[in-house]
Design a protein around this motif. Structure first.
Motif, PDB file in Angstrom:
ATOM      1  N   SER A 215     -12.983-116.705 -34.416  1.00 21.60           N
ATOM      2  CA  SER A 215     -13.282-115.532 -33.602  1.00 21.60           C
ATOM      3  C   SER A 215     -13.347-115.988 -32.155  1.00 21.60           C
ATOM      4  N   ASP A 216     -12.605-115.304 -31.265  1.00 21.13           N
ATOM      5  CA  ASP A 216     -12.606-115.726 -29.873  1.00 21.13           C
ATOM      6  C   ASP A 216     -12.447-114.525 -28.961  1.00 21.13           C
ATOM      7  N   GLN A 217     -12.977-114.649 -27.756  1.00 22.22           N
ATOM      8  CA  GLN A 217     -12.890-113.589 -26.761  1.00 22.22           C
ATOM      9  C   GLN A 217     -11.601-113.722 -25.975  1.00 22.22           C
ATOM     10  N   MET A 218     -10.935-112.593 -25.714  1.00 22.06           N
ATOM     11  CA  MET A 218      -9.693-112.570 -24.952  1.00 22.06           C
ATOM     12  C   MET A 218      -9.712-111.379 -24.010  1.00 22.06           C
ATOM     13  N   PHE A 219      -8.768-111.373 -23.073  1.00 20.45           N
ATOM     14  CA  PHE A 219      -8.547-110.218 -22.199  1.00 20.45           C
ATOM     15  C   PHE A 219      -7.198-109.607 -22.542  1.00 20.45           C
ATOM     16  N   VAL A 220      -7.157-108.278 -22.563  1.00 21.79           N
ATOM     17  CA  VAL A 220      -5.912-107.562 -22.854  1.00 21.79           C
ATOM     18  C   VAL A 220      -5.662-106.573 -21.720  1.00 21.79           C
ATOM     19  N   TYR A 221      -4.485-106.689 -21.105  1.00 16.55           N
ATOM     20  CA  TYR A 221      -4.088-105.730 -20.071  1.00 16.55           C
ATOM     21  C   TYR A 221      -3.063-104.773 -20.653  1.00 16.55           C
ATOM     22  N   LEU A 222      -3.340-103.469 -20.514  1.00 16.89           N
ATOM     23  CA  LEU A 222      -2.438-102.416 -20.966  1.00 16.89           C
ATOM     24  C   LEU A 222      -1.843-101.735 -19.736  1.00 16.89           C
ATOM     25  N   PRO A 223      -0.511-101.699 -19.599  1.00 21.79           N
ATOM     26  CA  PRO A 223       0.110-101.103 -18.412  1.00 21.79           C
ATOM     27  C   PRO A 223      -0.103 -99.591 -18.386  1.00 21.79           C
ATOM     28  N   PRO A 224       0.063 -98.954 -17.226  1.00 19.41           N
ATOM     29  CA  PRO A 224      -0.154 -97.500 -17.135  1.00 19.41           C
ATOM     30  C   PRO A 224       0.724 -96.707 -18.090  1.00 19.41           C
ATOM     31  N   GLU A 225       1.933 -97.188 -18.364  1.00 16.85           N
ATOM     32  CA  GLU A 225       2.830 -96.478 -19.282  1.00 16.85           C
ATOM     33  C   GLU A 225       2.229 -96.377 -20.681  1.00 16.85           C
ATOM     34  N   TYR A 226       1.349 -97.303 -21.025  1.00 17.00           N
ATOM     35  CA  TYR A 226       0.725 -97.276 -22.353  1.00 17.00           C
ATOM     36  C   TYR A 226      -0.071 -95.985 -22.563  1.00 17.00           C
ATOM     37  N   PHE A 227      -0.575 -95.417 -21.462  1.00 19.57           N
ATOM     38  CA  PHE A 227      -1.421 -94.215 -21.542  1.00 19.57           C
ATOM     39  C   PHE A 227      -0.642 -92.938 -21.206  1.00 19.57           C
ATOM     40  N   ASP A 228       0.649 -93.070 -20.955  1.00 16.90           N
ATOM     41  CA  ASP A 228       1.499 -91.930 -20.626  1.00 16.90           C
ATOM     42  C   ASP A 228       1.963 -91.269 -21.922  1.00 16.90           C
ATOM     43  N   PRO A 229       1.707 -89.968 -22.102  1.00 12.71           N
ATOM     44  CA  PRO A 229       2.130 -89.280 -23.331  1.00 12.71           C
ATOM     45  C   PRO A 229       3.626 -89.423 -23.621  1.00 12.71           C
ATOM     46  N   LYS A 230       4.440 -89.606 -22.564  1.00 13.19           N
ATOM     47  CA  LYS A 230       5.879 -89.759 -22.780  1.00 13.19           C
ATOM     48  C   LYS A 230       6.203 -91.041 -23.547  1.00 13.19           C
ATOM     49  N   PHE A 231       5.279 -92.004 -23.518  1.00 12.88           N
ATOM     50  CA  PHE A 231       5.496 -93.281 -24.202  1.00 12.88           C
ATOM     51  C   PHE A 231       4.622 -93.406 -25.454  1.00 12.88           C
ATOM     52  N   ALA A 232       4.177 -92.270 -25.974  1.00  5.49           N
ATOM     53  CA  ALA A 232       3.217 -92.289 -27.079  1.00  5.49           C
ATOM     54  C   ALA A 232       3.763 -92.963 -28.336  1.00  5.49           C
ATOM     55  N   LEU A 233       5.076 -92.948 -28.500  1.00  6.54           N
ATOM     56  CA  LEU A 233       5.678 -93.550 -29.686  1.00  6.54           C
ATOM     57  C   LEU A 233       6.314 -94.907 -29.401  1.00  6.54           C
ATOM     58  N   VAL A 234       6.132 -95.387 -28.184  1.00  5.81           N
ATOM     59  CA  VAL A 234       6.750 -96.649 -27.775  1.00  5.81           C
ATOM     60  C   VAL A 234       5.848 -97.825 -28.129  1.00  5.81           C
ATOM     61  N   ARG A 235       6.460 -98.886 -28.641  1.00  7.74           N
ATOM     62  CA  ARG A 235       5.752-100.147 -28.857  1.00  7.74           C
ATOM     63  C   ARG A 235       6.135-101.100 -27.728  1.00  7.74           C
ATOM     64  N   PHE A 236       5.143-101.725 -27.127  1.00  3.38           N
ATOM     65  CA  PHE A 236       5.342-102.471 -25.898  1.00  3.38           C
ATOM     66  C   PHE A 236       5.527-103.967 -26.148  1.00  3.38           C
ATOM     67  N   PRO A 237       6.317-104.628 -25.306  1.00  2.00           N
ATOM     68  CA  PRO A 237       6.440-106.080 -25.410  1.00  2.00           C
ATOM     69  C   PRO A 237       5.135-106.767 -25.013  1.00  2.00           C
ATOM     70  N   VAL A 238       4.999-108.015 -25.430  1.00  2.00           N
ATOM     71  CA  VAL A 238       3.740-108.746 -25.262  1.00  2.00           C
ATOM     72  C   VAL A 238       4.003-110.118 -24.639  1.00  2.00           C
ATOM     73  N   VAL A 239       3.136-110.507 -23.721  1.00  2.00           N
ATOM     74  CA  VAL A 239       3.082-111.886 -23.244  1.00  2.00           C
ATOM     75  C   VAL A 239       1.696-112.429 -23.572  1.00  2.00           C
ATOM     76  N   LEU A 240       1.644-113.418 -24.443  1.00  2.00           N
ATOM     77  CA  LEU A 240       0.391-114.108 -24.764  1.00  2.00           C
ATOM     78  C   LEU A 240       0.302-115.321 -23.849  1.00  2.00           C
ATOM     79  N   ALA A 241      -0.651-115.291 -22.908  1.00  2.00           N
ATOM     80  CA  ALA A 241      -0.795-116.352 -21.914  1.00  2.00           C
ATOM     81  C   ALA A 241      -1.934-117.283 -22.315  1.00  2.00           C
TER      82      ALA A 241
END
Length: 384
Positions: A138-164
């Motif tokens: 179990s570990d703590q992380m930070f996750v950034y979600l871009p503004p498009e993630y909250f846009d209804p037009k992208f409601a069915l879109v799955r977003f690419p990921v960068v694990l840093a």
């Protein structure tokens, strides 16, 4: 107060100063050799010394990130599995027990230049605790979600990921405080040089105070399994993320760079892209790893040696960026790896390796900060 909070350090520092002033003021009045004055002198000295040692210990911990929370310190490796709602991230895969839970850990209050405003306008950064079914980590992380993630037009879109991945020893916060990863990625996304991307910020040392080099240690921590199975599964359960390996990328510097290259070379079906800054091509053996992580197992050692893999195993379907400087001590080994990789990729187009070198710079945040924009832009150009 959280273990990593500046308020805790400042409070203990203030306590030490008060105790020191009190000691100087009261000491002449405790000059008698009677039992109570003697106990008083001992008590004052103890408070001063304990406060100073606590401030030093907390400062070292905050710099190197050995423990990120009280639970991390008092119950290392203990996984907390808490049921959480998927309401804020519609589209995440429903599972019986959510493996990502919100947390107030992490110390984001001390980080400047974070996105401010409505999520649909600037995005949102969350501090979460990720729990693994396979390893129990179990570990703590930070996750950034871009503004498009909250846009209804992208409601069915799955977003690419960068694990840093940060370096070792170091804290995940170094990716925000010492390295402007989030700010740089946001700027690139705004300028169209990087697609709307979910950023996950983590540390390679899931087991505090030991560098496991992101490998499964025989009879020990299974860090590789954590990053290859647990972390993707947990993130998929809570966020709308791409399913293909091409939509997942690894980024890291120093030990994090070693992990990014090694994990992607070994598991291109999970991470199809990777950028490693100043990483090693073989697993280190030093005081931080506790010696040979593979306990003399030659086969395991070879399997985790990237040069050996190039020479003896089929080329993986992978896009890899190797970054360093011409002044780094291991620059010759880096050039050797890139040249061998170029020969392999010439016969195997699915394996693509590129390199980026600065003319000067060392193994430090100044170099990594200068290399960051080009590295993230390169990752953005390869994300599916």
């Amino acid at each position: 107060m959280e273990l990593t909070s500046e308020a805790l350090v400042n409070s203990l520092l203030a306590l030490g100063v008060v105790a020191l002033v009190a000691t100087l003021w009261v000491w002449p009045r405790l000059a008698s050799q009677r039992p109570l004055p003697v106990l008083g002198r001992i008590g004052l000295l103890t408070v001063v010394q304990v406060s100073i040692l606590a401030v030093l210990a907390l400062s070292v911990n905050n710099s190197f990130g050995f423990y990120t929370s009280w639970d991390d310190l008092l119950n290392p490796g203990g996984a907390k599995r808490v049921l959480t709602s998927n309401e804020n991230h519609k589209g995440g895969t429903p599972v019986s027990d959510q493996l990502v839970q919100p947390t107030d850990e992490g110390g984001l209050e001390g980080v400047g230049n974070l996105p401010k405003g409505a999520p649909e306008e600037v995005g949102k950064i969350e501090s979460v605790r990720v729990n693994g079914k396979e390893t129990g980590f179990s570990d703590q992380m930070f996750v950034y979600l871009p503004p498009e993630y909250f846009d209804p037009k992208f409601a069915l879109v799955r977003f690419p990921v960068v694990l840093a991945l940060a370096g070792f020893p170091g804290t995940t916060l170094n990716l925000l405080k010492e390295l402007p990863l989030l700010q740089t990625a946001v700027e690139l996304q705004h300028s169209g040089k990087m697609p709307p991307t979910v950023l996950v910020l983590a540390r390679p040392a899931v087991v505090p105070a030991r560098d496991t080099e992101c490998v499964d240690v025989p009879g020990g921590p299974r860090t590789e399994t954590w990053f290859v199975k647990d972390v993707p599964a947990a993130l998929h359960s809570a966020y709308r993320l791409g399913r293909s390996a091409g939509s997942w990328s690894l980024f890291g510097y120093s030990t994090g760079g070693s992990c990014a290259m090694r994990l992607s070379m070994r598991f291109p079906n999970v991470y199809g892209n990777a950028a490693g800054l100043h990483g090693d091509f073989a697993v280190r053996q030093d005081q931080y790893t506790g010696g040979d992580l593979f306990n003399g197992d030659k086969t395991l050692t070879q399997q985790h040696d990237l040069v050996w893999r190039l020479q003896n195993l089929p080329a993986p379907p992978l896009n890899l960026l190797v970054v360093s400087t011409r002044k780094e001590a291991d620059y010759p080994q880096t050039v050797q790896f890139v040249e061998q990789a170029a020969q392999v990729s010439a016969a195997n187009p699915q394996f693509k390796v590129e390199s980026l070198y600065l003319d000067d710079g060392g193994h430090n945040f100044d170099s990594w900060t200068r290399e960051l924009p080009a590295s993230l832009e390169w990752l953005g150009s390869h994300l599916g």
